[in-house]
Enzyme design. Structure first.
Site, PDB file in Angstrom:
ATOM      1  N   TYR A 166      -2.149  28.021  13.544  1.00 41.02           N
ATOM      2  CA  TYR A 166      -1.091  27.539  14.247  1.00 41.02           C
ATOM      3  C   TYR A 166      -0.769  28.712  15.238  1.00 41.02           C
ATOM      4  CZ  TYR A 166       3.799  26.365  15.676  1.00 41.02           C
ATOM      5  OH  TYR A 166       4.855  26.055  16.455  1.00 41.02           O
ATOM      6  N   TRP A 183       8.640  27.632   7.420  1.00 42.77           N
ATOM      7  CA  TRP A 183       7.707  27.055   8.267  1.00 42.77           C
ATOM      8  C   TRP A 183       6.352  26.773   7.546  1.00 42.77           C
ATOM      9  CZ3 TRP A 183       7.692  23.871  12.156  1.00 42.77           C
ATOM     10  CH2 TRP A 183       6.558  23.966  12.997  1.00 42.77           C
ATOM     11  N   GLU A 219       9.819  20.634  14.014  1.00 40.81           N
ATOM     12  CA  GLU A 219      10.741  21.610  13.903  1.00 40.81           C
ATOM     13  C   GLU A 219      12.036  20.874  13.173  1.00 40.81           C
ATOM     14  OE1 GLU A 219      10.707  24.573  14.656  1.00 40.81           O
ATOM     15  OE2 GLU A 219       8.768  24.509  15.887  1.00 40.81           O
TER      16      GLU A 219
END
Ligand SMILES: [Zn+2]
Length: 193
Positions: free
Chosen positions: A17, A47, A39
């Site tokens: 990522y 995350w 998000e």
């Protein structure tokens, strides 16, 4: 707080990522919507949890196709609530479906979600948050800020010493056009992990 670039590089989930997605300019509407979904789903979670569920979320939400998600009715809602591969949170699921409908309207009115974002750019983070709160659901300061950083509209995704920072500069991210006064201190944040 530890810096995202430092912990992400070489990490099984954060690494790809960080190296290929975070902060890279993104223009495709469905992919922009997909990033917003990630998000929104992160709220209250790490995350890392979201990155691990990224593919399940993509499958569950029809490959992030805005037009499909906007048409989700009660049956699809129940399917999502029962899907153990994703984040089964009623408020998040409802917000995603609602936001798909809103983006569909923005596409009709402005040509695309991306064009709508460009039309408002540049804004300060506070102004973006105000606009997102007015336009979408479940888009508070943290979510809106991270979303805009992750797609290159706001700076701060990578530390200036990070090799990816230079790679992104070559792709001319939108935040390069911001005035100095609007920019937060370079590399001062980095996402929560
Ligand atoms: Zn970095």
């Amino acid at each position: 707080m530890s810096f995202y670039c430092a912990i992400a590089r070489g990490h099984a989930h954060h690494g790809p990522y960080h190296d290929k997605e975070y902060g890279f300019p993104l223009k495709d509407d469905d992919e922009l919507f997909g990033r917003l979904i990630l998000e929104i789903n992160q709220a209250g979670l790490s995350w890392l949890t979201i990155l691990k569920k990224q593919e399940s979320l993509r499958v569950a939400y029809s490959n992030f196709e805005i037009s499909k998600v906007a048409r989700y009715g009660e049956r699809q809602r129940q399917r999502l609530l029962a899907d153990e591969g994703i984040i089964r949170n009623r408020l998040k699921i409802d917000a995603v479906i609602h936001n798909a409908k809103v983006i569909l309207q923005l596409q009709k009115q402005y040509g695309s979600f991306y064009k709508w974002l460009c039309l408002h750019h540049p804004l300060s983070k506070a102004e973006w948050v105000k606009l997102f709160k007015k336009t979408f659901r479940f888009t508070g300061g943290e979510i809106t800020g991270e979303f805009l950083m992750s797609i290159g509209f706001l700076p701060g995704a990578h530390h200036a010493d990070c090799p990816v920072y230079r790679e992104i500069l070559e792709r001319k991210p939108k935040w390069l056009l911001c005035s100095e006064a609007m920019l937060p201190r370079q590399g001062s944040t980095g996402r929560q992990i």
